[in-house]
Design a protein around this motif. Structure first.
Motif, short mmCIF file in Angstrom:
data_model
loop_
_atom_site.label_atom_id
_atom_site.label_comp_id
_atom_site.label_asym_id
_atom_site.label_seq_id
_atom_site.Cartn_x
_atom_site.Cartn_y
_atom_site.Cartn_z
N ALA A 148 0.86 -1.28 -0.27
CA ALA A 148 0.22 -0.04 -0.22
C ALA A 148 0.96 1.16 -0.26
O ALA A 148 1.89 1.34 0.80
CB ALA A 148 -0.87 0.00 1.24
N TYR A 149 0.49 2.16 -0.79
CA TYR A 149 1.01 3.55 -0.92
C TYR A 149 0.19 4.72 -0.74
O TYR A 149 -0.89 4.53 -1.05
CB TYR A 149 1.96 3.70 -2.21
N VAL A 150 0.74 5.79 -0.57
CA VAL A 150 -0.17 6.99 -0.66
C VAL A 150 0.43 7.92 -1.63
O VAL A 150 1.61 8.22 -1.40
CB VAL A 150 -0.20 7.69 0.86
N LEU A 151 -0.30 8.41 -2.36
CA LEU A 151 0.05 9.42 -3.48
C LEU A 151 -0.47 10.77 -3.06
O LEU A 151 -1.75 10.99 -2.90
CB LEU A 151 -0.54 8.98 -4.54
N LEU A 152 0.62 11.90 -2.90
CA LEU A 152 -0.23 13.11 -2.75
C LEU A 152 0.87 14.03 -3.34
O LEU A 152 1.73 13.69 -4.03
CB LEU A 152 0.18 13.61 -1.31
N SER A 153 0.33 15.19 -3.72
CA SER A 153 1.05 16.21 -4.44
C SER A 153 2.53 16.64 -3.90
O SER A 153 2.37 16.59 -2.74
CB SER A 153 0.14 17.66 -4.62
N GLU A 154 3.31 17.01 -4.47
CA GLU A 154 4.56 17.56 -4.24
C GLU A 154 4.34 18.75 -3.18
O GLU A 154 4.98 18.74 -2.02
CB GLU A 154 5.66 17.98 -5.33
N GLU A 155 3.46 19.70 -3.36
CA GLU A 155 3.06 20.73 -2.69
C GLU A 155 2.55 20.40 -1.24
O GLU A 155 3.33 20.59 0.06
CB GLU A 155 2.20 21.61 -3.01
N ASP A 156 1.84 19.40 -1.14
CA ASP A 156 1.20 18.62 0.14
C ASP A 156 2.36 17.98 0.78
O ASP A 156 2.42 17.94 2.16
CB ASP A 156 0.23 17.77 -0.28
N TYR A 157 3.28 17.24 0.21
CA TYR A 157 4.38 16.59 0.68
C TYR A 157 5.24 17.49 1.44
O TYR A 157 5.80 17.26 2.47
CB TYR A 157 5.21 15.36 -0.42
N GLU A 158 5.69 18.72 0.62
CA GLU A 158 6.53 19.52 1.23
C GLU A 158 5.88 20.15 2.53
O GLU A 158 6.60 20.24 3.41
CB GLU A 158 6.95 20.74 0.24
#
Length: 116
Positions: free
Chosen positions: A13-23
């Motif tokens: 399982a992985y979670v995918l989020l935007s680079e902005e949200d990650y930062e």
């Protein structure tokens, strides 16, 4: 926070989020770590100290003044002469590593804080 996707790749399982949200997430974690260090008693410097250092003022003088010590007080605490300390503060002498360590101890700062 934007849209978060949960995906599975090869059974994991992985979670995918935007680079902005990650930062934003990383910034929040780093801020939490800093706040925990402060809560644990780590000293932080007031803005005037940070600005003085950024403007190239001599760090020994900056921290001596912040600690409300006279040149005589600091020289005595570090076991050096007042004229020698004055020469270090004015930039005429750099001071040996041993002397700088003693000054740092007397000022209750890390050696890295006073090395120019």
């Amino acid at each position: 926070m934007g849209r978060i996707q949960r995906i599975e790749i090869e059974g994991k399982a992985y979670v995918l989020l935007s680079e902005e949200d990650y930062e934003d997430l990383i910034d929040g974690l780093e801020a939490s770590a800093v706040l925990a260090e402060i809560a644990a008693g780590q000293e932080v410097w007031p803005l005037d100290i940070v600005e003085a250092r950024a403007n190239g003022e001599n760090p020994v003088r900056v921290f001596r003044t912040y600690r409300k010590m006279t040149v005589s007080d600091l020289a005595m605490a570090a076991g050096i002469s007042q004229p020698y300390l004055s020469e270090i503060e004015s930039g005429k002498k750099t001071g040996s590593v041993d002397v700088l360590k003693r000054i740092a101890v007397a000022l209750n700062v890390d050696l890295d804080d006073i090395v120019v």
